[in-house]
Design a protein around this motif. Structure first.
Motif, PDB file in Angstrom:
ATOM      1  N   LEU A 263       1.086  -1.127   0.207  1.00 26.18           N
ATOM      2  CA  LEU A 263       0.092  -0.388  -0.251  1.00 26.18           C
ATOM      3  C   LEU A 263       1.400   1.042  -0.277  1.00 26.18           C
ATOM      4  O   LEU A 263       2.107   1.154   0.796  1.00 26.18           O
ATOM      5  CB  LEU A 263      -0.766  -0.163   1.550  1.00 26.18           C
ATOM      6  CG  LEU A 263      -2.073  -0.950   1.631  1.00 26.18           C
ATOM      7  CD1 LEU A 263      -2.349  -1.326   2.491  1.00 26.18           C
ATOM      8  CD2 LEU A 263      -2.787  -1.182   0.254  1.00 26.18           C
ATOM      9  N   LYS A 264       0.428   1.908  -0.821  1.00 25.11           N
ATOM     10  CA  LYS A 264       1.280   3.143  -0.987  1.00 25.11           C
ATOM     11  C   LYS A 264       0.310   4.623  -0.457  1.00 25.11           C
ATOM     12  O   LYS A 264      -0.847   5.143  -0.449  1.00 25.11           O
ATOM     13  CB  LYS A 264       1.946   3.543  -1.901  1.00 25.11           C
ATOM     14  CG  LYS A 264       1.082   4.112  -3.137  1.00 25.11           C
ATOM     15  CD  LYS A 264       2.048   4.343  -4.698  1.00 25.11           C
ATOM     16  CE  LYS A 264       1.378   4.176  -5.989  1.00 25.11           C
ATOM     17  NZ  LYS A 264       2.652   4.946  -6.583  1.00 25.11           N
ATOM     18  N   LEU A 265       0.674   5.659   0.333  1.00 31.80           N
ATOM     19  CA  LEU A 265       0.597   7.353   0.753  1.00 31.80           C
ATOM     20  C   LEU A 265       1.199   8.212   0.181  1.00 31.80           C
ATOM     21  O   LEU A 265       2.539   8.115   0.655  1.00 31.80           O
ATOM     22  CB  LEU A 265      -0.268   7.161   1.675  1.00 31.80           C
ATOM     23  CG  LEU A 265      -0.313   8.575   2.433  1.00 31.80           C
ATOM     24  CD1 LEU A 265      -1.962   8.667   1.689  1.00 31.80           C
ATOM     25  CD2 LEU A 265      -0.569   8.466   3.831  1.00 31.80           C
ATOM     26  N   ASP A 266       0.342   9.015  -0.841  1.00 29.91           N
ATOM     27  CA  ASP A 266       1.218   9.949  -1.555  1.00 29.91           C
ATOM     28  C   ASP A 266       1.344  11.081  -0.203  1.00 29.91           C
ATOM     29  O   ASP A 266       0.942  11.270   0.558  1.00 29.91           O
ATOM     30  CB  ASP A 266       0.626  10.813  -2.463  1.00 29.91           C
ATOM     31  CG  ASP A 266       0.399  10.103  -4.031  1.00 29.91           C
ATOM     32  OD1 ASP A 266       1.050   9.864  -3.502  1.00 29.91           O
ATOM     33  OD2 ASP A 266      -0.673  10.125  -4.673  1.00 29.91           O
ATOM     34  N   THR A 267       2.908  11.943   0.254  1.00 30.67           N
ATOM     35  CA  THR A 267       2.767  12.203   1.374  1.00 30.67           C
ATOM     36  C   THR A 267       3.821  13.447   0.466  1.00 30.67           C
ATOM     37  O   THR A 267       4.222  13.640  -0.931  1.00 30.67           O
ATOM     38  CB  THR A 267       3.780  11.690   2.354  1.00 30.67           C
ATOM     39  OG1 THR A 267       5.220  11.518   1.390  1.00 30.67           O
ATOM     40  CG2 THR A 267       3.457  10.503   2.543  1.00 30.67           C
ATOM     41  N   ALA A 268       3.792  15.090   0.915  1.00 29.44           N
ATOM     42  CA  ALA A 268       4.212  15.874   0.446  1.00 29.44           C
ATOM     43  C   ALA A 268       5.340  16.155   0.968  1.00 29.44           C
ATOM     44  O   ALA A 268       5.197  16.657   2.426  1.00 29.44           O
ATOM     45  CB  ALA A 268       3.074  16.851  -0.183  1.00 29.44           C
ATOM     46  N   ARG A 269       6.147  17.216   0.081  1.00 32.84           N
ATOM     47  CA  ARG A 269       7.498  17.560   1.093  1.00 32.84           C
ATOM     48  C   ARG A 269       8.059  18.777  -0.029  1.00 32.84           C
ATOM     49  O   ARG A 269       8.045  19.235  -0.809  1.00 32.84           O
ATOM     50  CB  ARG A 269       8.601  16.832   0.396  1.00 32.84           C
ATOM     51  CG  ARG A 269       9.527  17.735   1.402  1.00 32.84           C
ATOM     52  CD  ARG A 269      10.816  16.339   1.725  1.00 32.84           C
ATOM     53  NE  ARG A 269      12.195  17.566   2.303  1.00 32.84           N
ATOM     54  CZ  ARG A 269      13.335  17.529   1.620  1.00 32.84           C
ATOM     55  NH1 ARG A 269      13.355  16.960   0.089  1.00 32.84           N
ATOM     56  NH2 ARG A 269      14.274  17.704   2.562  1.00 32.84           N
ATOM     57  N   GLY A 270       7.173  20.009   0.603  1.00 30.20           N
ATOM     58  CA  GLY A 270       7.423  21.351  -0.429  1.00 30.20           C
ATOM     59  C   GLY A 270       6.468  21.076  -1.809  1.00 30.20           C
ATOM     60  O   GLY A 270       5.371  20.616  -1.548  1.00 30.20           O
ATOM     61  N   ASN A 271       7.110  21.116  -3.185  1.00 26.86           N
ATOM     62  CA  ASN A 271       6.502  21.283  -4.002  1.00 26.86           C
ATOM     63  C   ASN A 271       7.124  19.219  -5.016  1.00 26.86           C
ATOM     64  O   ASN A 271       6.332  19.335  -6.285  1.00 26.86           O
ATOM     65  CB  ASN A 271       6.649  21.890  -5.151  1.00 26.86           C
ATOM     66  CG  ASN A 271       8.785  22.124  -5.292  1.00 26.86           C
ATOM     67  OD1 ASN A 271       9.087  21.716  -4.028  1.00 26.86           O
ATOM     68  ND2 ASN A 271       8.221  22.417  -7.020  1.00 26.86           N
ATOM     69  N   LEU A 272       7.726  18.685  -3.581  1.00 22.43           N
ATOM     70  CA  LEU A 272       7.295  17.831  -3.984  1.00 22.43           C
ATOM     71  C   LEU A 272       7.013  16.194  -3.461  1.00 22.43           C
ATOM     72  O   LEU A 272       6.317  16.588  -2.557  1.00 22.43           O
ATOM     73  CB  LEU A 272       9.186  16.878  -4.060  1.00 22.43           C
ATOM     74  CG  LEU A 272      10.321  17.850  -5.261  1.00 22.43           C
ATOM     75  CD1 LEU A 272      12.095  17.196  -4.462  1.00 22.43           C
ATOM     76  CD2 LEU A 272      10.394  17.926  -6.159  1.00 22.43           C
ATOM     77  N   THR A 273       6.267  15.509  -4.088  1.00 20.73           N
ATOM     78  CA  THR A 273       5.362  14.050  -3.866  1.00 20.73           C
ATOM     79  C   THR A 273       6.739  13.164  -3.288  1.00 20.73           C
ATOM     80  O   THR A 273       7.424  12.107  -3.717  1.00 20.73           O
ATOM     81  CB  THR A 273       4.753  13.820  -4.814  1.00 20.73           C
ATOM     82  OG1 THR A 273       4.012  15.144  -4.663  1.00 20.73           O
ATOM     83  CG2 THR A 273       3.575  12.777  -3.993  1.00 20.73           C
ATOM     84  N   ASN A 274       6.499  12.513  -2.414  1.00 20.50           N
ATOM     85  CA  ASN A 274       7.322  11.192  -1.999  1.00 20.50           C
ATOM     86  C   ASN A 274       6.299  10.814  -1.022  1.00 20.50           C
ATOM     87  O   ASN A 274       4.867   9.981  -1.656  1.00 20.50           O
ATOM     88  CB  ASN A 274       8.268  11.180  -0.489  1.00 20.50           C
ATOM     89  CG  ASN A 274       9.030  12.394  -0.748  1.00 20.50           C
ATOM     90  OD1 ASN A 274       9.447  12.488  -1.916  1.00 20.50           O
ATOM     91  ND2 ASN A 274       8.663  13.622   0.105  1.00 20.50           N
TER      92      ASN A 274
END
Length: 969
Positions: free
Chosen positions: A60-71
């Motif tokens: 399973l994956k969950l998008d996470t935000a860091r600034g304008n990048l997506t992890n």
């Protein structure tokens, strides 16, 4: 626990009910299934006990935000009967914050999360604080989750960091400063290499924290706006490095030539917040871009006055940054040595002419081949050199005679009298005579048919020249120039001219865009004014030299009488090959023989290296004997690794040289040739016959000869490797989740791996200059896991890793592949491919043929220069020609490429900068490309701590951590 730096979290359930409940729980918080696996646990299967004999893994994956990048936050949920019972939960009377292992999720809306947990029937524990709220909850397996609206607290996250913020719960965290928004467009005629260029611009821009956009259909897309201006992410350009043409399109745009069209384009950019454009195209496209920039302030004012943009938008976008890249198959831009697409186009032409050669030879025909080049003869000239054409016609250097038709016939007839069965004439579409009258292919055909009675055909290649996958050279050029274009945007100043990214002296550089455009237009002006010397001068530095090399080595007629040396300066020059065969050896020998003959020398072909020289296996080389050698791979003379003074007797070498009156020696080969010159130079004090000019023409695929930027065969090898990697990559993509570890040659030099890695889009490379460590392999496994997690479940990519053959005795290609396979947690498997001698190539590439021609002519000139004094002195004193023609240090040298020039470097100069043990120079110009391989493959784009992980080892083994139910990896 702190999530950053971990590849994934592993949770295990021992029953299907618990498994499904847990899956439903995390799905409710926007965790999406990216892979569902069912595998055997190794036990013998019996009816009715499938669950006991199989282990189910869901990722399973969950998008996470860091600034304008997506992890990505990854959870591996496993169903296994062997899992420890998970029914015991933390006591509700105890603060769950005291648990050793906690999964932390940060959200802005605690109330919404609380309501969702209630709907799921989850156990909840509130921990209110003065400036934030904490909400603990249990998942169905009893794991503790902490939801908080506080971005940082002791022991978890840095106070200034937004790392680990789930975007689907909180929404993207906005950085303090808005990211730079950059658009890239391609315009004018398409050119192979535009796609690798766009790929590099997009990915490097993203790595620098920019928002990247592509303008589809060139300037027409800029005017149309809407969906033609699209936001690009990392995956948008996946696979583009191997695709010809331009995937974002190009089109002629008359509206953009009007002020209203440019006004509309400016509005479309401003409304998207874009204030920088990178344009890849020809001189017309780049001129349009600079005009757009010069008009920008006025366009902004007009839009503001018409209320088409707000005052705030007008203030924010007062200035437009333009950076140019030259995408042109003609190589017609002044100020740069080469343009994106030119070399690939040359490949297509040479492939066609090589094919035509066989049918021309079969029927004893003449072929007139028309190639592109309205104002520039680069393609025609280079194709003429690379294919051994009999004649070329270009706009910059028309035939000097008014009656050029008669000279064409004389040359053709003379060649045929020598035994040549075919005639190939290459003409640029813009070719002119000295009166500026066009020279057309059909007219040349008529001359050969009517005057000589030669069966002649015309072939017009047309747009075939633009087609196909970009060659290795264009992929590398486009990539490093694309990276430099983004750097130029980020460092551009308001009051400086728009920069153009160019290639000069084998390095990427910048120059004022309009200055280069104006010089390019000056070429056409010089031609119209019949100032052909100026037109040649405005081309790249080696253009005139290569034209002279073509004439001197290809055309044999009375007009060459002016280059013949006086009798007393004519030499007996031996040519010997040594080391492994490589593309271009035969082309160099052909040029050396023909140029030597045209100068009046006596060339001698030595067979089978220095072993053959010792045995006296040699014969006179003839003009017709080397005909057609330009396209021959390997070594027609034969080669081996026997070094004089080490593997063969130096005294016998000296004896044969004296016996056969050899007055100059040209050695073609790799590091063995360099070692041979070292030994021959040492032997001079014992053997007078060795005191003659001796030069080394570098030829090895490893590119490990000191004193040259490029050795013959390197470009051929790179194209062979890249072609193989494209095929392997296709297999890997078809298999979806597969990594290929490809072993390439190079000895102790990583040149092939670095350049091929850049050209093939490899995931990473292993080279001797860096070595391999366990921590490096562990970090690469993490990176691969992150990328495969980031892939869509049904659209995963195959990936390639390049390994230089001598990088490590421990971490062999098979060992690396097995480590990747075992550590891949069944997300991907791994295979190996050892390219072996395929890398030496079949037909030499055009670049290797051209370099061979230029260097071989310089080698003959080197021998002439270092023997002339002794010969002139003996002639003046009417003495016999001495055995010792020279004994100076400079007369034993490597004739190599330095930037755009050819330079002679003596052996004594080169020894201090050479690592004899590792058989390579101590410094390498290409090593600066190394970081781009990892960067453009996504290193650091998927996990916040990926750069840190490059130097770290795992703190624990993943498999051992899965033995308990509530553990986190």
């Amino acid at each position: 626990m702190q999530l950053e730096g971990f590849s994934h979290i592993s949770l295990r359930a021992n029953s299907p009910i618990k498994f499904e409940e847990t899956l439903h729980f995390y799905n409710a918080f926007a965790f999406k299934k990216c892979l569902d696996q069912l595998r055997s646990n190794g036990k013998e299967q019996t009816n009715g006990d499938d669950e006991e004999n199989h282990i189910r893994n869901v990722w399973l994956k969950l998008d996470t935000a860091r600034g304008n990048l997506t992890n990505k936050l990854i959870i591996k949920l496993s169903l296994s009967a062997s899992a420890v019972d998970c029914d015991q939960k933390p006591n509700e009377d105890v603060d769950w914050g005291l648990e050793e292992q906690v999964i932390v999720l940060i959200t802005k809306d605690i109330d919404k999360v609380r309501s969702q947990l209630q709907e799921l029937g989850a156990s909840v524990q509130d921990v209110p604080e003065s400036d934030s709220e904490k909400l603990y909850a249990l998942d169905p397996l009893g794991n503790v989750l902490l939801f908080t609206n506080k971005l940082a607290f002791p022991g978890l996250l840095n106070e200034q960091s937004h790392e680990g913020v789930p975007a689907s719960i909180e929404g993207a965290a906005q950085p303090a400063e808005q990211p730079r928004k950059i658009a890239v467009l391609t315009s004018g005629g398409d050119a192979p290499g535009m796609n690798p260029c766009v790929r590099a611009v997009v990915r490097y821009g993203i790595s620098k924290g920019c928002e990247m956009y592509a303008v589809y259909e060139g300037y027409q897309g800029l005017v149309d706006g809407g969906s033609q201006i699209r936001r690009m992410d990392w995956k948008s350009v996946r696979g583009w490095i191997r695709v010809g043409g331009t995937s974002i399109g190009t089109a002629r745009c008359k509206p953009f030539q009007t002020s209203e069209g440019r006004l509309q384009g400016a509005e479309n950019l401003i409304k998207r917040g874009i204030d920088s454009i990178i344009v890849c195209g020809g001189d017309g496209s780049l001129t349009g871009a600079d005009v757009f920039r010069s008009e920008w302030p006025g366009l902004v004012d007009t839009l503001k006055d018409a209320n088409r943009i707000s005052a705030e938008q007008a203030e924010k976008h007062k200035h437009l940054t333009i950076v140019g890249l030259v995408g042109s198959i003609d190589n017609d831009m002044s100020s740069t040595d080469i343009t994106i697409g030119a070399v690939t186009s040359l490949h297509r032409i040479c492939e066609a002419v090589d094919s035509i050669n066989t049918t021309a030879l079969s029927h004893s025909r003449a072929f007139v081949v028309e190639v592109m080049g309205r104002h520039c003869g680069w393609l025609a000239l280079m194709a003429g050199i690379a294919t051994g054409a009999d004649f070329v016609f270009i706009p910059e250097r028309p035939p000097s005679e008014d009656d050029w038709e008669s000279r064409l016939c004389n040359v053709t007839q003379r060649h045929r009298d020598l035994g040549k069965r075919k005639t190939v004439v290459i003409v640029a579409e813009g070719a002119l005579d000295s009166s500026l009258k066009p020279i057309k292919a059909d007219h040349i055909k008529s001359i050969l048919c009517d005057r000589l009675g030669v069966d002649t055909r015309v072939t017009t290649l047309g747009h075939v020249q633009r087609g196909g996958s970009p060659c290795a050279a264009d992929r590398v050029l486009a990539t490093i120039q694309g990276v430099e274009a983004v750097r130029a945007v980020l460092t551009a100043k308001i009051d400086t001219p728009s920069p153009l990214i160019i290639s000069r002296n084998n390095r990427v550089a910048t120059c004022p865009l309009m200055q280069a455009v104006e010089l390019t237009h000056e070429v056409a002006k010089a031609i119209q004014e019949k100032n052909f010397a100026r037109a040649m001068e405005l081309r790249d530095p080696q253009f005139a030299e290569e034209f002279d090399a073509f004439t001197a080595s290809t055309i044999l007629d009375d007009c060459n009488a002016n280059i013949v040396l006086p009798d007393h300066r004519r030499l007996r020059i031996a040519i010997v090959h040594i080391g492994a065969p490589s593309g271009g050896m035969n082309a160099a020998t052909r040029t050396a023989v023909r140029y030597a003959l045209n100068r009046g020398h006596h060339p001698i072909a030595v067979y089978n290296g220095f072993s053959g020289l010792v045995r006296g296996t040699m014969q006179d080389a003839t003009w017709i004997g080397v005909d057609g050698w330009t396209s021959h791979g390997g070594s027609e003379l034969g080669t081996n690794r026997h070094v004089p003074g080490i593997d063969v007797d130096m005294g016998m070498v000296a004896y044969q040289m004296q016996k056969n009156k050899i007055q100059g020696l040209m050695v073609v080969g790799g590091f063995e040739a360099f070692s041979s010159l070292v030994e021959l130079e040492k032997g001079r004090k014992y053997y007078p016959s060795l005191c003659v000019p001796i030069c080394h023409l570098p030829a090895t695929i490893s590119n490990n000869v000191p004193g040259t930027d490029y050795s013959l065969g390197t470009d051929t090898s790179l194209n062979a490797i890249v072609s193989s990697c494209d095929a392997i990559g296709q297999s890997a993509r078809s298999s979806r989740r597969r990594v290929f570890v490809v072993e390439v040659q190079g000895g102790k030099s990583g040149y092939l791996a670095v350049e091929a890695g850049l050209a093939s889009g490899a995931n990473t490379i292993y080279i001797p200059e860096e070595g391999i460590t366990l921590s490096r392999l562990q970090s690469d496994v993490k990176h691969l896991l992150a990328m495969y997690m980031d892939d869509d479940a049904d659209m995963s990519e195959g990936r390639i890793i390049l390994r230089t053959e001598d990088v490590s005795e421990t971490y062999t290609t098979d060992v690396i592949s097995n480590i990747l396979k075992d550590e891949g947690h069944q997300l991907f498997d791994s295979r190996t491919a050892v390219l072996g001698h395929i890398q030496q190539g079949d037909t030499p590439s055009p670049l290797d043929r051209i370099r061979a021609t230029r260097l071989a002519m310089r080698c003959v000139q080197f021998i002439e220069d270092h023997s002339s004094n002794a010969l002139d002195k003996a002639h003046g004193e009417k003495q016999p020609v001495p055995v010792e023609l020279t004994d100076c240090d400079e007369s034993v040298a490597v004739v190599g490429i330095s930037g755009a020039n050819v330079k002679n470097n003596s052996i004594k100069e080169l020894l201090p900068i050479t690592d004899l043990k590792k058989r390579k120079p101590r410094a390498a110009w290409w090593f600066e490309h190394r970081p781009l391989v990892d960067l453009l493959s996504g290193r650091g784009m998927f996990t916040p701590q990926a750069q840190k992980l490059l130097a770290e080892e795992h703190n624990s083994d993943n498999s051992s951590n899965e033995n308990s139910s509530n553990n986190n990896q």
